[in-house]
Design a protein around this motif. Structure first.
Motif, PDB file in Angstrom:
ATOM      1  N   SER A  61      24.495  48.461  43.624  1.00 62.61           N
ATOM      2  CA  SER A  61      25.473  47.525  43.108  1.00 62.61           C
ATOM      3  C   SER A  61      26.715  47.686  43.855  1.00 62.61           C
ATOM      4  O   SER A  61      26.996  48.433  44.712  1.00 62.61           O
ATOM      5  CB  SER A  61      26.348  47.857  41.820  1.00 62.61           C
ATOM      6  OG  SER A  61      26.578  49.121  41.847  1.00 62.61           O
TER       7      SER A  61
ATOM      8  N   PRO B 212      29.909  48.010  43.102  1.00 59.24           N
ATOM      9  CA  PRO B 212      30.714  49.078  42.919  1.00 59.24           C
ATOM     10  C   PRO B 212      30.478  50.586  43.689  1.00 59.24           C
ATOM     11  O   PRO B 212      30.843  51.261  43.833  1.00 59.24           O
ATOM     12  CB  PRO B 212      30.861  49.147  41.398  1.00 59.24           C
ATOM     13  CG  PRO B 212      30.635  47.725  41.054  1.00 59.24           C
ATOM     14  CD  PRO B 212      29.590  47.191  42.022  1.00 59.24           C
ATOM     15  N   LEU B 213      28.723  50.515  43.407  1.00 61.25           N
ATOM     16  CA  LEU B 213      28.243  51.921  43.860  1.00 61.25           C
ATOM     17  C   LEU B 213      28.478  52.052  45.409  1.00 61.25           C
ATOM     18  O   LEU B 213      28.720  53.025  45.989  1.00 61.25           O
ATOM     19  CB  LEU B 213      26.730  52.025  43.858  1.00 61.25           C
ATOM     20  CG  LEU B 213      25.929  53.065  44.014  1.00 61.25           C
ATOM     21  CD1 LEU B 213      26.582  54.337  43.889  1.00 61.25           C
ATOM     22  CD2 LEU B 213      24.560  53.008  43.837  1.00 61.25           C
TER      23      LEU B 213
ATOM     24  N   ALA C 247      32.025  53.033  45.851  1.00 62.55           N
ATOM     25  CA  ALA C 247      32.035  54.444  45.632  1.00 62.55           C
ATOM     26  C   ALA C 247      31.460  55.446  46.754  1.00 62.55           C
ATOM     27  O   ALA C 247      31.998  56.378  47.277  1.00 62.55           O
ATOM     28  CB  ALA C 247      31.156  54.839  44.452  1.00 62.55           C
TER      29      ALA C 247
END
Lengths: 120, 186
Positions: free
Chosen positions: B171, B173-174, B177
């Protein structure tokens, strides 16, 4: 409350086998939901890498027509890392010693993943 | 990274480079006397690009359409209206460049050529002692072009992240991160 229950699943998993060094439940976006890691392990790093490996494993299994992903196992000189889905939105990451009896670890990890999935 | 995030980063960028009301006012002054030269600037811009065989091959068959689009864009740059919708339009322009697969190298080269063309015009006007020539207009215009390029570049960055996400199943967001993880020595 839910956080404590997830935490207790991880403590039970780590405590139930001397072969399991650490474990964590991570969202598929790489955020830690619960962890029982050693102090030398960086929670954010473990979380992001575990979620990334699971995503890659899933995509690879799909691309190569291997069906739904069950688990990802990484083997290094010093032991193993096992990644299992804990429901559709989380990953159980288990860090295992190199001398481990993997059959037992898989069994315990699968049970813990199911228990954690039920709590999420 | 959605448009909202881009605009938030952009506000920080704008403050850092000092693209404030004073500079925007200087741009309005510059725009007044640069606007009649837009057609000339656009023609020269494409002459420069066509002089290179690689860009010429890429532009083949599209020149007339691109000239019209470029003309409209330069007029917008010199319009003197620099509200939020102006900057949102730059994000859309970035997306159009990505959709049309304009190589980032061409985009950066294009901005460089355009800066030189516009600054030359300002310099010539200053030499001729044209009335209303603003000696600091070049700097203000440079800041505005930097801001536009920043917004357009973000679309390329977004496109690369989307491609990684699509290829790996991770994803956004991953991926973010992973990008934000602290660097480890070695």
């Amino acid at each position: 409350m839910r956080e404590e229950l997830i935490q207790s699943v991880l403590f039970d998993l780590n405590g139930g086998s001397a072969d399991i060094e650490a474990s964590a439940i991570i969202s598929t976006d790489g955020l830690t939901i619960g962890s029982a890691l050693s102090s030398t392990m960086d929670e954010a790093r473990v979380g992001a890498m575990a979620a990334a490996m699971l995503s890659l494993g899933e995509r690879t299994a799909t691309e190569l027509a291997r069906g739904d992903l069950e688990q990802v196992m990484i083997k290094g000189d010093n032991g193993y890392i096992l990644l299992i889905h804990a429901g559709p939105e989380a990953v159980l990451s288990v860090i295992v010693r190199k001398e481990a009896k993997l059959g037992l670890v898989f069994l315990d990890a699968s049970r813990a993943a199911k228990a954690a999935a039920g709590l999420l | 990274m959605n448009d909202e995030v881009i605009m938030r980063d952009f506000d920080a960028f704008r403050k850092l480079v000092g693209l404030d009301e004073l500079r925007l006012e200087r741009l309005r002054v510059a725009g007044e006397w640069l606007r009649p030269k837009v057609a000339e600037i656009t023609d020269t811009f494409y002459e420069r690009l066509l002089a290179d065989p690689t860009t010429a091959a890429f532009l083949d068959g599209k020149i007339e359409h691109l000239k019209k689009v470029h003309h409209t864009w330069i007029e917008d740059i010199l319009s003197g209206v620099y509200d939020e919708s102006f900057f949102v339009r730059q994000i859309k322009i970035g997306k159009a460049h990505v959709t049309n697969q304009v190589p980032p190298l061409f985009l950066a080269s294009g901005f460089s050529i355009l800066r030189v063309l516009l600054f030359d015009q300002i310099e010539s006007a200053a030499k001729l002692n044209q009335p209303d020539t603003c000696p600091r207009c070049s700097r203000a215009l440079g800041r505005l072009l930097d801001a536009c390029q920043f917004l357009i570049d973000r679309s390329y960055e977004q496109d690369r992240l989307n491609r990684v996400s699509k290829a790996t199943g991770m994803s956004l967001p991953l991926i973010e991160a992973l990008v934000m993880l602290k660097q480890q020595p070695g």
